[in-house]
Structures are given as C-alpha cells and as structure tokens.
Motif scaffolding. Structure first.
Motif, PDB file in Angstrom:
ATOM      1  N   GLU A 132       5.866   4.089   2.262  1.00 36.74           N
ATOM      2  CA  GLU A 132       5.500   3.197   3.353  1.00 36.74           C
ATOM      3  C   GLU A 132       6.402   3.430   4.563  1.00 36.74           C
ATOM      4  O   GLU A 132       5.926   3.484   5.710  1.00 36.74           O
ATOM      5  CB  GLU A 132       5.595   1.731   2.908  1.00 36.74           C
ATOM      6  CG  GLU A 132       5.192   0.760   4.014  1.00 36.74           C
ATOM      7  CD  GLU A 132       5.611  -0.663   3.711  1.00 36.74           C
ATOM      8  OE1 GLU A 132       4.756  -1.563   3.855  1.00 36.74           O
ATOM      9  OE2 GLU A 132       6.792  -0.892   3.356  1.00 36.74           O
ATOM     10  N   TRP A 154       5.526   6.551   6.280  1.00 36.38           N
ATOM     11  CA  TRP A 154       4.241   6.282   6.958  1.00 36.38           C
ATOM     12  C   TRP A 154       4.489   5.587   8.290  1.00 36.38           C
ATOM     13  O   TRP A 154       3.911   5.960   9.321  1.00 36.38           O
ATOM     14  CB  TRP A 154       3.402   5.436   6.008  1.00 36.38           C
ATOM     15  CG  TRP A 154       2.044   5.013   6.411  1.00 36.38           C
ATOM     16  CD1 TRP A 154       0.949   5.801   6.630  1.00 36.38           C
ATOM     17  CD2 TRP A 154       1.600   3.656   6.569  1.00 36.38           C
ATOM     18  NE1 TRP A 154      -0.150   5.019   6.911  1.00 36.38           N
ATOM     19  CE2 TRP A 154       0.221   3.697   6.875  1.00 36.38           C
ATOM     20  CE3 TRP A 154       2.228   2.421   6.464  1.00 36.38           C
ATOM     21  CZ2 TRP A 154      -0.532   2.544   7.099  1.00 36.38           C
ATOM     22  CZ3 TRP A 154       1.479   1.273   6.674  1.00 36.38           C
ATOM     23  CH2 TRP A 154       0.119   1.336   6.994  1.00 36.38           C
ATOM     24  N   ASN A 182      -3.271   4.265   9.050  1.00 34.91           N
ATOM     25  CA  ASN A 182      -4.402   4.306   8.125  1.00 34.91           C
ATOM     26  C   ASN A 182      -3.871   4.396   6.697  1.00 34.91           C
ATOM     27  O   ASN A 182      -2.973   5.195   6.409  1.00 34.91           O
ATOM     28  CB  ASN A 182      -5.298   5.511   8.436  1.00 34.91           C
ATOM     29  CG  ASN A 182      -6.659   5.406   7.774  1.00 34.91           C
ATOM     30  OD1 ASN A 182      -6.767   5.411   6.550  1.00 34.91           O
ATOM     31  ND2 ASN A 182      -7.709   5.300   8.571  1.00 34.91           N
ATOM     32  N   ILE A 183      -4.438   3.590   5.792  1.00 37.63           N
ATOM     33  CA  ILE A 183      -3.925   3.533   4.423  1.00 37.63           C
ATOM     34  C   ILE A 183      -4.236   4.794   3.618  1.00 37.63           C
ATOM     35  O   ILE A 183      -3.773   4.929   2.486  1.00 37.63           O
ATOM     36  CB  ILE A 183      -4.459   2.304   3.661  1.00 37.63           C
ATOM     37  CG1 ILE A 183      -5.979   2.390   3.461  1.00 37.63           C
ATOM     38  CG2 ILE A 183      -4.041   1.007   4.347  1.00 37.63           C
ATOM     39  CD1 ILE A 183      -6.528   1.369   2.477  1.00 37.63           C
ATOM     40  N   LEU A 197      -1.236   6.512   2.215  1.00 41.25           N
ATOM     41  CA  LEU A 197      -0.609   5.713   1.168  1.00 41.25           C
ATOM     42  C   LEU A 197      -1.354   5.836  -0.151  1.00 41.25           C
ATOM     43  O   LEU A 197      -0.749   6.121  -1.197  1.00 41.25           O
ATOM     44  CB  LEU A 197      -0.530   4.249   1.601  1.00 41.25           C
ATOM     45  CG  LEU A 197       0.326   3.952   2.836  1.00 41.25           C
ATOM     46  CD1 LEU A 197       0.236   2.462   3.186  1.00 41.25           C
ATOM     47  CD2 LEU A 197       1.774   4.364   2.603  1.00 41.25           C
ATOM     48  N   ASN A 219      -0.414   1.287  -3.105  1.00 41.87           N
ATOM     49  CA  ASN A 219      -1.560   0.392  -2.901  1.00 41.87           C
ATOM     50  C   ASN A 219      -1.189  -0.950  -2.275  1.00 41.87           C
ATOM     51  O   ASN A 219      -1.973  -1.886  -2.309  1.00 41.87           O
ATOM     52  CB  ASN A 219      -2.253   0.154  -4.248  1.00 41.87           C
ATOM     53  CG  ASN A 219      -2.837   1.438  -4.809  1.00 41.87           C
ATOM     54  OD1 ASN A 219      -3.712   2.047  -4.211  1.00 41.87           O
ATOM     55  ND2 ASN A 219      -2.337   1.877  -5.953  1.00 41.87           N
ATOM     56  N   TRP A 221      -0.955  -1.975   0.759  1.00 41.17           N
ATOM     57  CA  TRP A 221      -1.672  -2.419   1.959  1.00 41.17           C
ATOM     58  C   TRP A 221      -3.184  -2.523   1.741  1.00 41.17           C
ATOM     59  O   TRP A 221      -3.923  -2.794   2.688  1.00 41.17           O
ATOM     60  CB  TRP A 221      -1.391  -1.442   3.111  1.00 41.17           C
ATOM     61  CG  TRP A 221      -0.071  -1.653   3.769  1.00 41.17           C
ATOM     62  CD1 TRP A 221       1.104  -0.996   3.518  1.00 41.17           C
ATOM     63  CD2 TRP A 221       0.222  -2.603   4.794  1.00 41.17           C
ATOM     64  NE1 TRP A 221       2.106  -1.477   4.326  1.00 41.17           N
ATOM     65  CE2 TRP A 221       1.594  -2.458   5.127  1.00 41.17           C
ATOM     66  CE3 TRP A 221      -0.533  -3.562   5.473  1.00 41.17           C
ATOM     67  CZ2 TRP A 221       2.220  -3.228   6.101  1.00 41.17           C
ATOM     68  CZ3 TRP A 221       0.082  -4.323   6.453  1.00 41.17           C
ATOM     69  CH2 TRP A 221       1.441  -4.160   6.755  1.00 41.17           C
ATOM     70  N   ASN A 222      -3.657  -2.314   0.524  1.00 40.33           N
ATOM     71  CA  ASN A 222      -5.099  -2.208   0.305  1.00 40.33           C
ATOM     72  C   ASN A 222      -5.865  -3.506   0.520  1.00 40.33           C
ATOM     73  O   ASN A 222      -7.016  -3.496   0.954  1.00 40.33           O
ATOM     74  CB  ASN A 222      -5.383  -1.719  -1.117  1.00 40.33           C
ATOM     75  CG  ASN A 222      -4.929  -0.292  -1.348  1.00 40.33           C
ATOM     76  OD1 ASN A 222      -4.518   0.392  -0.415  1.00 40.33           O
ATOM     77  ND2 ASN A 222      -4.980   0.146  -2.583  1.00 40.33           N
ATOM     78  N   GLY A 246     -10.261   2.264   6.817  1.00 42.03           N
ATOM     79  CA  GLY A 246      -8.909   2.309   6.267  1.00 42.03           C
ATOM     80  C   GLY A 246      -7.814   2.023   7.262  1.00 42.03           C
ATOM     81  O   GLY A 246      -6.646   1.922   6.878  1.00 42.03           O
ATOM     82  N   LEU A 255      -5.517  -0.054   9.835  1.00 45.81           N
ATOM     83  CA  LEU A 255      -5.038  -1.431   9.975  1.00 45.81           C
ATOM     84  C   LEU A 255      -4.925  -1.870  11.425  1.00 45.81           C
ATOM     85  O   LEU A 255      -4.504  -2.993  11.700  1.00 45.81           O
ATOM     86  CB  LEU A 255      -3.673  -1.579   9.293  1.00 45.81           C
ATOM     87  CG  LEU A 255      -3.681  -1.446   7.776  1.00 45.81           C
ATOM     88  CD1 LEU A 255      -2.289  -1.136   7.264  1.00 45.81           C
ATOM     89  CD2 LEU A 255      -4.228  -2.702   7.130  1.00 45.81           C
TER      90      LEU A 255
END
Length: 301
Positions: A58, A61, A68-69, A72, A78, A80-81, A127, A129
C-alpha cells in the motif's frame, strides 16, 4: 506497543457514543497523541498479527501516485476492495441483490476482484478510488509534494515547511464517489541532530482495524525518507482528531487488551536504495516479529 493499547483503553473508558457516516456507531474521543522512537524497534502491533505485506505494498502504491486497486489486488492486497466494490454494486443497480457483508456479498466480491485483476478496462472503470492519497502526494494541483519534500529536507533540513497534504477540498466530492476523503490527511517532517522525525495528523481513525496499519506505514515511510536523505530515523508522532472504536469491534478490543505485547521487531531496509521512488517490496525485511493470532473484524464502509 503499549501506546496503542493505552489508546484503545482510553477510548473504551473515556470515549463518548457517536453516530457515524456508516450507521455502525462508535465510541469516540477527540484529540490524542502517540509517540514512537524508531530507534527502539519497528512499531508493528504484536497483540494481534498484522499483515505487513499489505502495509508495504500500500505504501509503495501511495508513493508511486497510483489510485487504482488493480496493483494491490494483483499483489494479494485486499484492504481497499470494499469501497470500490460497493460503489460498483451501487452504480450497476446490484446493491439490493447483495446486502453488505452477507455470504452472497462476499462471493460477489471475489468475482469483482478477479475482474479487476484480469480485465484492465473493467479495472479502469471500477477500480479507481479517485484522487486519493497517492494522487495528492504526487500531483496536488500539479505539485509533486513528495519529491519536493525530499529535496527540501536535503537542502534546508531546519525548514518548518516540510509538509505533505492529502486534504484537497477541490477533489473531495470526487473522492467520496468511490472511496473516502483522506483520513490520514497531513504529515510533517522535522530534522534535528541528524535524525528525521515525522508527525501525522489523522482526522479520522478506525483504531482497531486501521491504526495498526497507519502506525507501521508512516514509521516505514519515515525510515525510507531518512535513508534517501542521509539521516537516521527519529520519532514517529501520531496525532488524532476523531479516534474511534466501532461498536461492532468492542468484543475484539477486549480480546486484544487481554493479551501481553511481545518485544518490537526490527525492519531491515536495503541500504543500496538512495531514491525514494526506486524502492521495491523486496527491499524490506521484517526481523524478529512475534505476534498473537490475528483478530478479524468487519470494515465499516
């Protein structure tokens, strides 16, 4: 990690009941501070096992400016899913068919995550955020704050302007659509006697689930920035606005408070890396981490 356990006890014993955006309900305090001397060990919670792989990926990232997840989930992270998944359900009219946290919801989440992994176009549409942490760190109205603060630390270590902000009022409405406005909203570096310290201001803190990640993430960021600026790690200071325990986490909190902490581990960082943006996952090795078993709890979305 006595500081973290003391925070949970303080909220449990002195907090007030408050409603919240998610409808879950919280026990909350306003204004609290913890301090961790990074020379004493890496501040990773030991009274429950924390998934360090997620924290490192993370942070990388964020540093790369990604929002965008897909990166990740392709790396098995997972955390931020829930937000983009629920946003996808809402946007596509499926929310009533998959009530939150039901077995059906969890099964459909797996379908969503696989599509994010495998389908670049789907990931691009559902995907992302919005302009959250990584975007603001690297492109706040055209300013690469992270690169700038590294250069400023090198050029003027006594500066009182060594700040990075993720709180951009202009972008808040966009962030709300698919994610959250930044909770850890601003951090400041401070240099003295060859040591780099960092203070984080966190406007809103899910203390049971989120804060162990936040502590470790910003401690690691401090160590990384210290290395690339030729300094030693100093303190990580964690300052809170609304620090809260969700009402559906209180049993888990009691379980954790009944455990005795283990000694802190240490974090070894590849000494050959001198560019903050060149770090990879393989450059970090946690040593001597002993922890009690993981305690699961639902995320309030």
């Amino acid at each position: 990690m006595k500081q973290y356990l003391d925070l949970m006890r303080h909220i449990r014993d002195c907090g007030v009941s408050k409603e919240d955006r998610t409808g879950t309900g919280t026990r909350s305090v306003f204004g609290y501070q913890m301090r961790f001397d990074l020379a004493e060990g890496f501040p990773l919670v030991t009274t429950k096992k924390v998934h360090l792989k997620s924290i490192i990926h993370e942070l990388l990232w964020f540093i790369r400016g990604d929002t965008n997840i897909r990166y990740l989930v392709q790396n098995g992270v997972n955390i931020w899913n829930d937000w983009p998944f629920q946003s996808w359900l809402n946007q596509t009219g499926q929310a009533d068919d998959f009530p939150m946290y039901t077995p059906l919801w969890r099964e459909q989440m797996k379908v969503f995550v696989e599509r994010i992994k495998e389908d670049e176009e789907f990931a691009s549409s559902y995907g992302d955020l919005g302009p959250v942490y990584g975007h603001q760190w690297r492109n706040f109205e055209g300013v690469d704050q992270l690169a700038q603060v590294v250069e400023d630390i090198k050029a003027n270590p006594d500066s009182r302007r060594l700040l990075v902000s993720a709180w951009n009022p202009k972008d808040l409405p966009v962030m709300v659509k698919s994610g959250l406005p930044p909770c850890h909203s601003l951090f400041q570096f401070y240099v003295t006697e060859g040591r780099l310290s960092c203070q984080l201001y966190q406007r809103s803190a899910d203390v049971f689930l989120g804060v162990p990640f936040n502590i470790a993430s910003y401690a690691l960021l401090t160590m990384m920035v210290a290395q690339v600026t030729g300094l030693k790690p100093g303190d990580f200071v964690h300052t809170f606005g609304d620090a809260h325990l969700y009402s559906n986490h209180l049993e888990q909190v009691e379980e954790q408070l009944g455990r005795q902490p283990f000694p802190l581990p240490t974090m070894a960082i590849n000494p050959d890396v001198s560019d903050l943006f060149a770090f990879r996952f393989e450059d970090f090795e946690l040593q001597g981490y002993q922890a009690h078993p993981h305690i699961s709890a639902p995320v309030a979305v």
